[in-house]
Write a protein that holds these residues in place. Structure first.
Motif, PDB file in Angstrom:
ATOM      1  N   ASN A  28     -42.314  18.135 -40.742  1.00 19.48           N
ATOM      2  CA  ASN A  28     -41.584  18.880 -41.760  1.00 19.48           C
ATOM      3  C   ASN A  28     -42.351  20.142 -42.103  1.00 19.48           C
ATOM      4  N   LEU A 109     -37.545  16.916 -48.161  1.00 14.19           N
ATOM      5  CA  LEU A 109     -37.944  15.589 -48.630  1.00 14.19           C
ATOM      6  C   LEU A 109     -36.945  15.062 -49.659  1.00 14.19           C
ATOM      7  N   VAL A 124     -47.660  11.024 -41.212  1.00 15.83           N
ATOM      8  CA  VAL A 124     -47.512  12.453 -41.492  1.00 15.83           C
ATOM      9  C   VAL A 124     -48.816  13.192 -41.165  1.00 15.83           C
ATOM     10  N   SER A 129     -45.910  15.606 -48.015  1.00 17.22           N
ATOM     11  CA  SER A 129     -45.103  14.390 -48.009  1.00 17.22           C
ATOM     12  C   SER A 129     -45.456  13.436 -49.151  1.00 17.22           C
TER      13      SER A 129
END
Length: 402
Positions: A28, A109, A124, A129
């Motif tokens: 991400n 998220l 991650v 996160s």
């Protein structure tokens, strides 16, 4: 896509609930540089006969394709892919703020919270996160953190690390500092090595048609710590006007992805600027503002001398001892500060004008810091007969079995 049943699967990979742990790998970020740090672990988990489902969660199609490229597996029972982009409002707000804050990442998220709640654990390579637990109330999810780099900056040793249930570390150096600062628990971490090394490319093709020493200039993007904002132009100008060295300019991949950089850590803003056109066509200078080669260790393997500031790529460069030069552009009192430990592995310059003499010394005595570099690498990266990816897979399996 936001719900667990909206996961895009590689052919029919659905498993019966309760058959095994549902393990996610999250990618991400704005860029692709974090993917290589955790994606190799997926291969080892599948090879080991992982008893549950593995879900690759990406916030962009580019990240999904990068994962596919690394793992080389497109059809495997138990492997699924989910593309979970940020909502349009987050994208718009991020652009309005000049991409100075991680608004898109946080938005992704929040928008796909249901998917994350459907997982048993999530691996991650970064700390954003932790927002899932600290602000979104996803308390049933086990967070497993493997830092994307093994550098010394203070930002890698923040209290947010305590939010993770398992922390996978490259070696003793990071482990000892995190324990001393109370960031990890004795039973909540494992030393596994550096999975990115497992997929490093073979010797890359030369860039220059001469036998001059090649210098890699690798500035960071942090507005306070980076040499780019205060010394970058002077450094490249000097290389442009000489004929003894080649120069690769390959900053941290995030530097040229934003017009402005905000350092939350130091409350500074830096304007990046563009130097590429000014040096276009010079045969002894190669400028890369973010290609695949800037993240796959091609340049750290090609160069003879490293020139930088605080980037953790210095430790990827030192897979074999070579001269290093560091630019102290912010007058740091660095000698007793663990956040500058890497600066003990080469010569530190307070002025760019000292660069010619430092390069001359590096060529004349390339082994000056070789012993210190070798010891630093031993403490930074745990080497084992098993690959780092395999050790990480085993540590994850042990943790979830508990």
């Amino acid at each position: 896509m936001g719900d667990a049943d909206e996961v895009v699967r590689a052919r029919d990979t659905a498993l019966t609930p309760g058959q095994g742990p549902r393990l996610g790998f999250l990618f991400n970020h704005d860029e692709l540089h974090q993917v290589a740090h955790t994606a190799p672990i997926i291969v080892e988990l599948l090879r080991s006969g992982w008893p549950g489902e593995i879900v690759v969660v990406s916030s962009s199609l580019a990240q999904t394709e990068q994962v596919r490229r690394i793992i080389g597996i497109d059809d495997h029972r138990g492997l699924a892919f989910a593309c979970c982009p940020p909502p349009r409002a987050a994208v718009w707000l991020d652009r309005l703020c000049g991409k100075a804050l991680p608004i898109e990442r946080l938005g992704a998220l929040a928008a796909h919270r249901t998917l994350f709640e459907s997982l048993d654990a999530l691996v991650v390579p970064e700390t954003t996160s932790a927002f899932l637990k600290t602000h979104l109330g996803v308390t049933g999810l086990k967070l497993i953190y493997l830092p994307h780099g093994a550098g010394d900056r203070a930002v890698g040793f923040r209290p947010v690390t305590r939010s993770f249930d398992l922390v996978l570390l490259s070696g003793e150096k990071v482990r000892d500092r995190m324990l001393a600062e109370g960031l990890i628990r004795p039973d909540g971490h494992a030393i596994v090595g550096y999975p990115k090394f497992d997929i490093a490319p073979a010797a890359p093709q030369p860039l220059f048609e001469n036998d001059r020493p090649t210098v890699l200039y690798n500035p960071h993007f942090d507005p306070r710590l980076s040499s780019w904002y205060r010394m970058g132009r002077e450094v490249i100008d000097w290389f442009a006007g000489q004929s003894d060295f080649n120069l690769i300019v390959a900053p941290h991949v995030m530097l040229h992805r934003r017009r402005l950089h905000l350092s939350v850590e130091h409350l500074r803003i830096g304007r990046v600027g563009d130097l590429t056109c000014r040096y276009a066509g010079l045969p002894h200078i190669h400028i890369d503002t973010g290609s695949q080669r800037s993240i796959d260790m091609s340049y750290t393997r090609l160069a003879d001398i490293y020139l930088g500031d605080v980037s953790s790529q210095i430790y990827e460069f030192l897979t074999r001892p070579r001269p290093c030069i560091f630019l102290n552009s912010h007058a740091a009192n660095w000698r007793d500060d663990p956040s500058y430990a890497q600066w003990h592995l080469g010569e530190v310059l307070d002025r760019a004008s000292d660069l010619p003499s430092a390069l001359a010394r590096a060529v004349a005595a390339p082994d000056t810091h070789a012993e210190a570099q070798a010891e630093a690498m031993r403490r930074t990266f745990a080497i084992d007969e098993r690959s780092a990816s395999k050790r990480a897979a085993e540590a994850i399996a042990r943790f979830l079995a508990r």
